[in-house]
Write an enzyme that holds these catalytic residues in place. Structure first.
Site, PDB file in Angstrom:
ATOM      1  N   HIS A   1      13.267  68.235   3.315  1.00  0.00           N
ATOM      2  CA  HIS A   1      13.855  69.160   2.339  1.00  0.00           C
ATOM      3  C   HIS A   1      13.273  70.565   2.488  1.00  0.00           C
ATOM      4  O   HIS A   1      13.986  71.554   2.401  1.00  0.00           O
ATOM      5  CB  HIS A   1      13.547  68.694   0.910  1.00  0.00           C
ATOM      6  CG  HIS A   1      14.081  67.325   0.570  1.00  0.00           C
ATOM      7  ND1 HIS A   1      13.262  66.228   0.445  1.00  0.00           N
ATOM      8  CD2 HIS A   1      15.336  66.886   0.340  1.00  0.00           C
ATOM      9  CE1 HIS A   1      13.992  65.171   0.121  1.00  0.00           C
ATOM     10  NE2 HIS A   1      15.261  65.532   0.058  1.00  0.00           N
TER      11      HIS A   1
ATOM     12  N   GLN B   1      27.163  58.607  -6.589  1.00  0.00           N
ATOM     13  CA  GLN B   1      27.132  58.253  -5.171  1.00  0.00           C
ATOM     14  C   GLN B   1      26.381  56.945  -4.893  1.00  0.00           C
ATOM     15  O   GLN B   1      26.240  56.553  -3.742  1.00  0.00           O
ATOM     16  CB  GLN B   1      26.566  59.402  -4.334  1.00  0.00           C
ATOM     17  CG  GLN B   1      25.078  59.621  -4.455  1.00  0.00           C
ATOM     18  CD  GLN B   1      24.652  60.915  -3.776  1.00  0.00           C
ATOM     19  OE1 GLN B   1      25.035  62.006  -4.193  1.00  0.00           O
ATOM     20  NE2 GLN B   1      23.869  60.823  -2.723  1.00  0.00           N
TER      21      GLN B   1
END
Lengths: 282, 282
Positions: B37, B61
């Site tokens: 990230h 999701q």
């Protein structure tokens, strides 16, 4: 008025204006413009610095047995009307510009799209929400204008805009009617003379239903029964649906209350017409 | 670094900066940040005036039997890492801020979402494209950054952005690996010590497959067979899929050519890991 056919070019034009802090009003249409469309342009011009109109007959919102091929088109006349009305930019893309080969992405709103017109036209609103999302991403309007004639379309688009956090104000404009009450529609051109005469039954029945409610009727079934009886008296009319629902959620309830949408879809020969009224039940 | 929890507030902050002509880089994450990230943040800071990170574990999701509830979360540590990395704004919404009651709108990409992870995780990519659309509409970034570790996610988002005409540049950043080759993932924390050791088989098998291709193998089935045999030697590993497909369309072809994505999903106990490499076949 500038006529623009590509996504890239309209993006660049609008970027210039938004960069100067101007507001952009957007009127998406399928062309064959009538006074209903032009009233949207008027509303946009009052509220925004720049008005963009799109003219695009969107294949994705037509079912396989619907009228995509024969949907009326008259681009030259549309451009004249748009210019007279004061549109600044007309976006006039081709089908392959909007849906290049291998196109695969769709936006769908569940629930609210499965009633009224959604029942008779499966997939229709998925086509509408997909093209409207694309056009919104291309034009990036401050406000977008839709006719209340397509009441369910307005409700679906407002729901989509809220759910997907689109930063766009949706403005719904009143139905524009012919002098005898028929709601203006590009599809009215399909009507044979005797069908055109008969079609006045939609608005008449709706206005009478409004009176019924204003006179105290709160019973959904009674209102629907009234509409059905009234329309069935007209030999050329074949009811697709007659409903009274919540105007925002399109949900059904036996007791009419709040903002009520009374909506009709009626066939005359091969032509399917819709009309509606909204009544505030207090 | 400013921490913002509501859509309205982040919109207002970003509007200020975009109004000054600044570019906005966006790094959407589900938190539990690792160097993968942070490499996205670095890339964004190099290319944009302002960097926005979102931290949101997106329930839509996750499948009903997946790990939404136990997905690792550590907001305090994430915020420290984000601040150190130089993020300007962290958007940290609640589930009810993103999906208020009655939420009903979804974005789906067909085809490309039905292979690889889409096969084992039905509905997963519909959740991804929906939340990414919402976040894009809220943050309105100039560029958005995704890790190549989720290769299919990158391909799906690029397809969505093209199809829906979103005016955003999607930047895919290289996989960041542990020193033994394991691709960094928030889910690595689930691994028991012996599973963690065994998991190195993913990257090893992939790097060997790259060698196989670089040494002239153009036969998809041969590459897949090699991967399967190699991974099956590891007792703790259970293959979900091993594939070699076109890196952009994710389409399958017996002859490897162009930009090829070699991708794996392998389970270790209850933990499902993915990894991939891209090979240019010339």
């Amino acid at each position: 008025m500038k006529i623009i056919k590509t996504i890239q070019e309209i993006r660049e034009e609008i970027k210039k204006h938004r960069g100067q802090g101007k507001t952009v009003g957007f009127v998406p249409t399928m062309g064959y413009l009538h006074e209903g469309h032009l009233s949207l342009v008027n509303a946009s011009k009052k509220q925004n610095d720049i008005t963009v109109m799109s003219i695009f007959v969107n294949p994705v919102q037509f079912g396989p047995n619907e009228d995509f091929e024969k949907y009326p088109r008259d681009t030259q006349s549309d451009l004249k009307k748009a210019e007279t009305a004061g549109v600044d930019f007309v976006f006039l893309p081709s089908v392959s510009e909007m849906y290049p080969e291998g196109y695969k992405t769709y936006v769908s709103v569940e629930g609210i799209t499965e009633v009224l017109c959604g029942k008779s036209r499966p997939g229709h609103f998925k086509g509408v929400t997909t093209i409207v999302t694309k056009l919104f991403n291309i034009v990036k309007p401050t406000r977008a204008y839709f006719g209340q004639k397509d009441a369910q379309q307005v409700a679906v688009i407002m729901k989509m805009v809220r759910d997907l956090d689109m930063d766009i104000e949706i403005v719904s404009c009143p139905i524009i009617r012919e002098s005898d009450g028929l709601a203006m529609s590009s599809r009215n051109v399909y009507l044979k003379p005797e069908e055109r005469k008969a079609a006045v039954i939609l608005s008449r029945a709706l206005f009478e239903a409004v009176d019924l409610i204003k006179n105290g009727c709160r019973n959904r079934d009674e209102v629907i029964e009234y509409l059905r009886k009234r329309i069935n008296k007209e030999e050329l009319a074949q009811i697709d649906y007659a409903e009274a629902v919540n105007a925002i959620t399109l949900e059904d309830s036996a007791l009419l209350e709040g903002r009520v949408l009374v909506a009709l879809a009626v066939r005359f020969g091969n032509t399917r017409l819709i009309d509606n009224v909204i009544v505030e039940v207090v």
